[in-house]
Design a protein around this motif. Structure first.
Motif, PDB file in Angstrom:
ATOM      1  N   HIS A 317       0.807  -1.225   0.000  1.00  0.00           N
ATOM      2  CA  HIS A 317       0.000   0.000   0.000  1.00  0.00           C
ATOM      3  C   HIS A 317       0.837   1.271   0.000  1.00  0.00           C
ATOM      4  O   HIS A 317       0.448   2.268  -0.608  1.00  0.00           O
ATOM      5  N   ASP A 318       1.994   1.225   0.660  1.00  0.00           N
ATOM      6  CA  ASP A 318       2.845   2.422   0.674  1.00  0.00           C
ATOM      7  C   ASP A 318       3.376   2.709  -0.733  1.00  0.00           C
ATOM      8  O   ASP A 318       3.356   3.849  -1.203  1.00  0.00           O
ATOM      9  N   ALA A 319       3.833   1.640  -1.384  1.00  0.00           N
ATOM     10  CA  ALA A 319       4.360   1.813  -2.748  1.00  0.00           C
ATOM     11  C   ALA A 319       3.255   2.269  -3.701  1.00  0.00           C
ATOM     12  O   ALA A 319       3.470   3.134  -4.557  1.00  0.00           O
ATOM     13  N   LEU A 320       2.067   1.712  -3.516  1.00  0.00           N
ATOM     14  CA  LEU A 320       0.947   2.093  -4.381  1.00  0.00           C
ATOM     15  C   LEU A 320       0.583   3.556  -4.169  1.00  0.00           C
ATOM     16  O   LEU A 320       0.384   4.309  -5.124  1.00  0.00           O
ATOM     17  N   ASP A 321       0.545   3.962  -2.919  1.00  0.00           N
ATOM     18  CA  ASP A 321       0.211   5.343  -2.606  1.00  0.00           C
ATOM     19  C   ASP A 321       1.247   6.309  -3.225  1.00  0.00           C
ATOM     20  O   ASP A 321       0.890   7.320  -3.823  1.00  0.00           O
ATOM     21  N   ALA A 322       2.511   5.928  -3.103  1.00  0.00           N
ATOM     22  CA  ALA A 322       3.571   6.783  -3.657  1.00  0.00           C
ATOM     23  C   ALA A 322       3.433   6.874  -5.177  1.00  0.00           C
ATOM     24  O   ALA A 322       3.549   7.966  -5.761  1.00  0.00           O
ATOM     25  N   ALA A 323       3.168   5.753  -5.805  1.00  0.00           N
ATOM     26  CA  ALA A 323       3.030   5.747  -7.271  1.00  0.00           C
ATOM     27  C   ALA A 323       1.829   6.587  -7.698  1.00  0.00           C
ATOM     28  O   ALA A 323       1.892   7.331  -8.685  1.00  0.00           O
ATOM     29  N   GLN A 324       0.744   6.479  -6.948  1.00  0.00           N
ATOM     30  CA  GLN A 324      -0.456   7.253  -7.293  1.00  0.00           C
ATOM     31  C   GLN A 324      -0.190   8.750  -7.160  1.00  0.00           C
ATOM     32  O   GLN A 324      -0.553   9.537  -8.037  1.00  0.00           O
ATOM     33  N   ARG A 325       0.449   9.133  -6.084  1.00  0.00           N
ATOM     34  CA  ARG A 325       0.706  10.556  -5.865  1.00  0.00           C
ATOM     35  C   ARG A 325       1.691  11.122  -6.886  1.00  0.00           C
ATOM     36  O   ARG A 325       1.664  12.313  -7.201  1.00  0.00           O
ATOM     37  N   ALA A 326       2.561  10.254  -7.402  1.00  0.00           N
ATOM     38  CA  ALA A 326       3.523  10.698  -8.414  1.00  0.00           C
ATOM     39  C   ALA A 326       2.942  10.610  -9.831  1.00  0.00           C
ATOM     40  O   ALA A 326       3.652  10.821 -10.813  1.00  0.00           O
ATOM     41  N   ASN A 327       1.652  10.286  -9.908  1.00  0.00           N
ATOM     42  CA  ASN A 327       1.009  10.093 -11.219  1.00  0.00           C
ATOM     43  C   ASN A 327       1.754   9.065 -12.065  1.00  0.00           C
ATOM     44  O   ASN A 327       1.837   9.194 -13.292  1.00  0.00           O
TER      45      ASN A 327
END
Ligand code: RM4
Ligand code: MN
Length: 388
Positions: A317-327
């Protein structure tokens, strides 16, 4: 990616309620086929459901449908369930198989039909008090077949009034869950066709009223996980009726038609807190096994839910959140797909064994001799079914 070991403890609390009707005969409007060994009464249905729990540890309760599961003494049925290591769960009302409901039940224009349906729900609440059930699940066949046939607005008002009357009779720890379905048996309009209508109706009632999402009750192409997200966000996802469909309300084994969709749903459940300890979301199956063996059909179903839950829990979830925020469009999607494509079956089998369960519940049931026993024992009587 998250390791299996770090999510294993979350699998322990998974509980999926089985529908009593899955153990009876069912079919299409063309034919209801019989199966040797099919239960003749609710007691035998519960004994069969207990087999699913015995081999999987996943199914500690059984939902009843009234009047299909009517018995003289619900205390006796409850004791029977407890002896078999399961509890009685959701009580499903049935206002779709009486002549009186030809033009509707809780939403009908005819006050007599409405009152009859309300009284049926009062009976269901009495049964809940005897069985110790928390949830009253309402699915309505109400609707019309032709434009102009009835006043849709008036019917919506009738429904609100009927539901409020039923809601007022609930105990403090009881809930009302309202299920929606976009068509069938009515083909022009249904009185509760979609999650928005169900939400509007239950929101007007109060905290003890929630929405039931049956995965087979949407138009083809509907993004069901979006609805899951929204209902969790609103605190109103009371329960799931899991099944899968290729075309309409097929009631096939959950995860059979589209495993990826089940995965995406479980991802939103986890994301929205629906999988947390003490969750208010009830996970149920609502399926029919028309041609396959019923007990193995149910075992396969709960295993499919377990498998897709494990994959969903493995998302980083942390990696997913980071990827989402970085578009990072492809990066985020890749994290989802990595989890989906992870074959958790060997790890699940080993984990089951460590919990004292069979590594392969399907094989264990097949080897148990139970099926042969019920085929030999259940001779005579009338097999349970819902007479379609
Ligand atoms: C309906 C609905 C209900 C179920 C009945 C048997 O289509 O899905 O949940 O109780 O079927
Ligand atoms: Mn359903």
């Amino acid at each position: 990616m998250t390791t299996f070991d770090s999510i294993a403890s979350h699998l322990e609390r998974q509980a999926i309620e089985l529908p009593s009707w899955a153990f009876g005969n069912s079919g299409t409007r063309f034919r209801v086929f019989t199966t040797p060994g099919t239960p003749r009464d609710p007691f035998e249905k519960i004994a069969d459901a207990a087999q699913v729990n015995k081999h999987t540890g996943l199914a500690p309760s059984v939902a009843l449908h009234i009047p299909w599961d009517k018995v003289d003494d619900y205390g006796v049925l409850r004791a029977h369930a407890e002896e078999h290591g399961v509890a009685l769960g959701t009580i499903n009302s049935n206002t779709f198989q009486d002549e009186e409901y030809k033009f509707g039940s809780l939403a009908a224009t005819d006050a007599k039909a409405r009152q009859r349906a309300i009284d049926h729900h009062f009976d269901c609440i009495d049964i809940m008090n005897a069985t110790g059930s928390r949830d009253l699940k309402i699915w309505l066949a109400d609707g019309t077949n032709y434009s102009g046939q009835d006043d849709m607005r008036r019917r919506q008002d009738n429904l609100a009034e009927s539901l409020a009357t039923i809601y007022a009779a609930l105990g403090d720890d009881q809930r009302l869950v309202l299920e929606y379905k976009f068509f069938e048996p009515a083909f022009y309009h249904m009185d509760v066709p979609d999650w928005g209508t169900a939400y509007a109706q239950v929101a007007a009632l109060g905290d003890k009223a929630m929405v039931c999402l049956d995965t087979g009750h949407h138009a083809p192409g509907t993004n069901i996980e979006f609805i899951v997200m929204q209902l969790l966000r609103l605190g109103k996802l009371g329960s799931f009726d899991f099944n899968s469909r290729n075309y309409a309300d097929d009631d096939l084994i959950v995860g059979a038609a589209d495993p990826f969709q089940l995965f995406r749903i479980m991802v939103e459940v986890v994301r929205g807190g629906g999988y947390d300890e003490g969750t208010y979301v009830a996970f149920m199956l609502d399926q029919c096994h028309n041609i396959e063996e019923k007990i193995p059909g149910q075992i396969r179903s709960v295993l499919n839910v377990q498998e897709m839950s494990a994959r969903a829990l493995m998302i980083d979830h942390d990696a997913l959140d980071a990827a989402q925020r970085a578009n990072d469009v492809l990066g985020a999607n890749g994290i989802m797909m990595d989890a989906f494509y992870t074959d958790v079956r060997p790890a699940l089998a080993a984990w089951r064994e460590s919990c004292g369960l069979p590594a392969d519940p399907m094989a264990a049931y097949a080897a148990s001799g139970y099926q042969q026993q019920i085929v030999a024992d259940r001779v005579g009587g009338t097999q349970a079914g819902w007479g379609a």
